[in-house]
Design a protein around this motif. Structure first.
Motif, PDB file in Angstrom:
ATOM      1  N   PHE A  15     -56.630 -22.888  56.605  1.00 21.76           N
ATOM      2  CA  PHE A  15     -58.183 -23.650  57.071  1.00 21.76           C
ATOM      3  C   PHE A  15     -58.192 -25.297  56.365  1.00 21.76           C
ATOM      4  CE2 PHE A  15     -62.381 -24.385  56.619  1.00 21.76           C
ATOM      5  CZ  PHE A  15     -62.726 -24.836  57.788  1.00 21.76           C
ATOM      6  N   GLY A  16     -58.111 -25.376  55.480  1.00 18.75           N
ATOM      7  CA  GLY A  16     -57.604 -26.888  54.800  1.00 18.75           C
ATOM      8  C   GLY A  16     -56.652 -27.380  55.863  1.00 18.75           C
ATOM      9  N   ALA A  17     -55.657 -27.111  55.641  1.00 17.20           N
ATOM     10  CA  ALA A  17     -54.456 -27.966  56.967  1.00 17.20           C
ATOM     11  C   ALA A  17     -55.641 -28.349  57.891  1.00 17.20           C
ATOM     12  CB  ALA A  17     -53.370 -27.283  56.733  1.00 17.20           C
ATOM     13  N   VAL A  18     -55.778 -27.184  58.499  1.00 14.84           N
ATOM     14  CA  VAL A  18     -55.970 -27.273  60.274  1.00 14.84           C
ATOM     15  C   VAL A  18     -57.213 -28.234  60.204  1.00 14.84           C
ATOM     16  CG1 VAL A  18     -57.493 -25.861  61.888  1.00 14.84           C
ATOM     17  CG2 VAL A  18     -55.402 -24.534  60.725  1.00 14.84           C
ATOM     18  N   PHE A  19     -58.377 -27.951  59.499  1.00 11.48           N
ATOM     19  CA  PHE A  19     -59.834 -28.706  59.543  1.00 11.48           C
ATOM     20  C   PHE A  19     -59.389 -30.281  59.134  1.00 11.48           C
ATOM     21  CE2 PHE A  19     -63.113 -30.984  56.975  1.00 11.48           C
ATOM     22  CZ  PHE A  19     -64.301 -30.235  57.691  1.00 11.48           C
ATOM     23  N   GLY A  20     -57.700 -30.813  58.006  1.00 12.64           N
ATOM     24  CA  GLY A  20     -57.667 -32.181  57.932  1.00 12.64           C
ATOM     25  C   GLY A  20     -56.943 -32.442  59.227  1.00 12.64           C
ATOM     26  N   ALA A  21     -56.146 -31.994  60.008  1.00 12.44           N
ATOM     27  CA  ALA A  21     -55.500 -32.341  60.987  1.00 12.44           C
ATOM     28  C   ALA A  21     -57.144 -32.542  61.914  1.00 12.44           C
ATOM     29  CB  ALA A  21     -54.630 -31.336  61.420  1.00 12.44           C
ATOM     30  N   VAL A  22     -58.080 -31.415  61.979  1.00 13.79           N
ATOM     31  CA  VAL A  22     -58.893 -32.267  63.017  1.00 13.79           C
ATOM     32  C   VAL A  22     -59.745 -33.243  62.919  1.00 13.79           C
ATOM     33  CG1 VAL A  22     -60.914 -31.337  63.953  1.00 13.79           C
ATOM     34  CG2 VAL A  22     -59.516 -29.679  63.773  1.00 13.79           C
ATOM     35  N   ILE A  23     -59.601 -33.644  61.769  1.00 13.69           N
ATOM     36  CA  ILE A  23     -60.044 -34.793  60.939  1.00 13.69           C
ATOM     37  C   ILE A  23     -59.486 -36.138  61.713  1.00 13.69           C
ATOM     38  CG2 ILE A  23     -60.962 -35.840  58.647  1.00 13.69           C
ATOM     39  CD1 ILE A  23     -62.899 -34.051  59.324  1.00 13.69           C
ATOM     40  N   VAL A  24     -58.231 -36.354  60.881  1.00 16.29           N
ATOM     41  CA  VAL A  24     -57.654 -37.143  61.574  1.00 16.29           C
ATOM     42  C   VAL A  24     -57.190 -37.419  63.234  1.00 16.29           C
ATOM     43  CG1 VAL A  24     -55.059 -37.285  61.392  1.00 16.29           C
ATOM     44  CG2 VAL A  24     -55.638 -36.739  59.689  1.00 16.29           C
ATOM     45  N   ILE A  25     -57.055 -36.438  63.729  1.00 17.53           N
ATOM     46  CA  ILE A  25     -57.367 -36.669  65.202  1.00 17.53           C
ATOM     47  C   ILE A  25     -58.869 -36.856  65.730  1.00 17.53           C
ATOM     48  CG2 ILE A  25     -57.264 -35.091  67.061  1.00 17.53           C
ATOM     49  CD1 ILE A  25     -54.846 -33.362  66.167  1.00 17.53           C
ATOM     50  N   VAL A  26     -59.827 -36.437  65.076  1.00 17.93           N
ATOM     51  CA  VAL A  26     -60.921 -37.257  65.455  1.00 17.93           C
ATOM     52  C   VAL A  26     -61.381 -38.566  65.134  1.00 17.93           C
ATOM     53  CG1 VAL A  26     -63.673 -37.218  65.689  1.00 17.93           C
ATOM     54  CG2 VAL A  26     -61.815 -34.893  66.029  1.00 17.93           C
ATOM     55  N   GLY A  27     -60.927 -38.714  64.024  1.00 16.08           N
ATOM     56  CA  GLY A  27     -60.821 -40.144  63.470  1.00 16.08           C
ATOM     57  C   GLY A  27     -60.165 -41.059  63.864  1.00 16.08           C
ATOM     58  N   LEU A  28     -58.723 -40.896  64.235  1.00 15.63           N
ATOM     59  CA  LEU A  28     -58.149 -41.797  65.300  1.00 15.63           C
ATOM     60  C   LEU A  28     -58.800 -41.851  65.950  1.00 15.63           C
ATOM     61  CD1 LEU A  28     -53.925 -41.142  63.336  1.00 15.63           C
ATOM     62  CD2 LEU A  28     -55.474 -42.566  63.150  1.00 15.63           C
ATOM     63  N   VAL A  29     -58.648 -41.077  67.087  1.00  9.50           N
ATOM     64  CA  VAL A  29     -59.541 -41.004  68.589  1.00  9.50           C
ATOM     65  C   VAL A  29     -60.830 -42.655  68.325  1.00  9.50           C
ATOM     66  CG1 VAL A  29     -60.492 -40.098  70.838  1.00  9.50           C
ATOM     67  CG2 VAL A  29     -58.681 -38.936  69.817  1.00  9.50           C
ATOM     68  N   GLN A  30     -61.560 -41.613  67.693  1.00 11.65           N
ATOM     69  CA  GLN A  30     -63.109 -42.726  67.296  1.00 11.65           C
ATOM     70  C   GLN A  30     -62.790 -44.561  67.153  1.00 11.65           C
ATOM     71  OE1 GLN A  30     -65.923 -41.875  68.493  1.00 11.65           O
ATOM     72  NE2 GLN A  30     -65.166 -39.823  69.013  1.00 11.65           N
ATOM     73  N   MET A  31     -61.859 -44.466  66.062  1.00 17.55           N
ATOM     74  CA  MET A  31     -61.187 -45.577  65.920  1.00 17.55           C
ATOM     75  C   MET A  31     -60.072 -46.177  66.551  1.00 17.55           C
ATOM     76  SD  MET A  31     -60.412 -45.491  62.221  1.00 17.55           S
ATOM     77  CE  MET A  31     -60.267 -43.805  61.535  1.00 17.55           C
ATOM     78  N   ALA A  32     -59.113 -45.843  67.364  1.00 15.98           N
ATOM     79  CA  ALA A  32     -58.673 -45.698  68.863  1.00 15.98           C
ATOM     80  C   ALA A  32     -58.835 -47.398  69.841  1.00 15.98           C
ATOM     81  CB  ALA A  32     -57.863 -45.163  69.629  1.00 15.98           C
ATOM     82  N   GLY A  33     -60.200 -47.559  69.784  1.00 17.99           N
ATOM     83  CA  GLY A  33     -60.289 -49.158  70.474  1.00 17.99           C
ATOM     84  C   GLY A  33     -61.037 -49.903  69.525  1.00 17.99           C
ATOM     85  N   SER A  34     -61.287 -49.248  68.494  1.00 18.44           N
ATOM     86  CA  SER A  34     -62.254 -50.118  67.247  1.00 18.44           C
ATOM     87  C   SER A  34     -61.074 -51.593  67.095  1.00 18.44           C
ATOM     88  CB  SER A  34     -63.330 -49.732  66.575  1.00 18.44           C
ATOM     89  OG  SER A  34     -62.058 -49.494  65.767  1.00 18.44           O
ATOM     90  N   ASP A  35     -61.681 -52.656  65.374  1.00 18.73           N
ATOM     91  CA  ASP A  35     -60.837 -53.751  65.725  1.00 18.73           C
ATOM     92  C   ASP A  35     -60.753 -52.962  64.294  1.00 18.73           C
ATOM     93  OD1 ASP A  35     -58.999 -55.068  65.104  1.00 18.73           O
ATOM     94  OD2 ASP A  35     -60.621 -56.966  64.101  1.00 18.73           O
ATOM     95  N   ALA A  36     -60.220 -51.282  63.588  1.00 17.66           N
ATOM     96  CA  ALA A  36     -60.584 -51.408  62.265  1.00 17.66           C
ATOM     97  C   ALA A  36     -59.073 -51.123  61.395  1.00 17.66           C
ATOM     98  CB  ALA A  36     -60.125 -49.504  62.623  1.00 17.66           C
ATOM     99  N   GLY A  37     -58.165 -52.360  62.076  1.00 16.21           N
ATOM    100  CA  GLY A  37     -57.193 -52.458  61.296  1.00 16.21           C
ATOM    101  C   GLY A  37     -56.472 -51.514  60.806  1.00 16.21           C
ATOM    102  N   GLY A  38     -56.359 -52.165  59.002  1.00 17.55           N
ATOM    103  CA  GLY A  38     -55.922 -51.078  57.774  1.00 17.55           C
ATOM    104  C   GLY A  38     -56.516 -49.830  58.145  1.00 17.55           C
ATOM    105  N   PHE A  39     -58.094 -49.923  58.101  1.00 18.63           N
ATOM    106  CA  PHE A  39     -58.441 -48.552  58.162  1.00 18.63           C
ATOM    107  C   PHE A  39     -57.640 -47.323  58.644  1.00 18.63           C
ATOM    108  CE2 PHE A  39     -61.655 -45.616  58.673  1.00 18.63           C
ATOM    109  CZ  PHE A  39     -61.737 -45.608  57.114  1.00 18.63           C
ATOM    110  N   VAL A  40     -57.595 -47.743  59.995  1.00 19.38           N
ATOM    111  CA  VAL A  40     -56.824 -46.674  60.350  1.00 19.38           C
ATOM    112  C   VAL A  40     -55.891 -46.032  59.826  1.00 19.38           C
ATOM    113  CG1 VAL A  40     -55.589 -46.482  62.551  1.00 19.38           C
ATOM    114  CG2 VAL A  40     -57.463 -47.786  62.556  1.00 19.38           C
ATOM    115  N   TRP A  41     -54.613 -46.859  59.200  1.00 11.44           N
ATOM    116  CA  TRP A  41     -53.411 -46.337  58.358  1.00 11.44           C
ATOM    117  C   TRP A  41     -54.120 -45.605  57.433  1.00 11.44           C
ATOM    118  CZ3 TRP A  41     -49.984 -46.610  61.383  1.00 11.44           C
ATOM    119  CH2 TRP A  41     -49.453 -46.934  62.650  1.00 11.44           C
ATOM    120  N   LEU A  42     -55.203 -45.699  56.832  1.00 10.09           N
ATOM    121  CA  LEU A  42     -55.574 -45.289  55.536  1.00 10.09           C
ATOM    122  C   LEU A  42     -56.163 -44.164  56.024  1.00 10.09           C
ATOM    123  CD1 LEU A  42     -56.044 -45.913  52.261  1.00 10.09           C
ATOM    124  CD2 LEU A  42     -58.456 -46.675  53.259  1.00 10.09           C
TER     125      LEU A  42
END
Length: 88
Positions: A15-42
């Motif tokens: 469950f922790g691994a699945v939840f981590g995958a959801v957090i990564v996907i949602v975060g990357l989709v939300q930051m895809a259009g912004s100018d987040a720079g290195g924060f996206v990689w972090l």
């Protein structure tokens, strides 16, 4: 002096691994259009680390998150959802 390995249950670690995958996907989709720079990689690096740690804990032979050493022969106290194995 017995030593015990304590790990979360397989279901909780998966469950922790699945939840981590959801957090990564949602975060990357939300930051895809912004100018987040290195924060996206972090964000992605921490997400992958969370997923890897949980999968290691669930399926690894030595995937314990705690090591308990006791002086007495009794089993150490556990919390609900943990598996305790005695090291040999």
């Amino acid at each position: 002096m017995p030593t015990y390995r304590v790990r979360p249950s397989k279901q909780m670690a998966v469950f922790g691994a699945v939840f981590g995958a959801v957090i990564v996907i949602v975060g990357l989709v939300q930051m895809a259009g912004s100018d987040a720079g290195g924060f996206v990689w972090l964000w992605a690096a921490f997400g992958v680390a969370i997923i890897a740690f949980n999968l290691w804990s669930a399926f690894g032979r030595h995937g314990h998150t705690q090591t308990i050493t006791t002086d007495d022969g009794d089993t150490p106290p556990t919390r609900v959802g943990q598996t305790v194995e005695r090291e040999r």
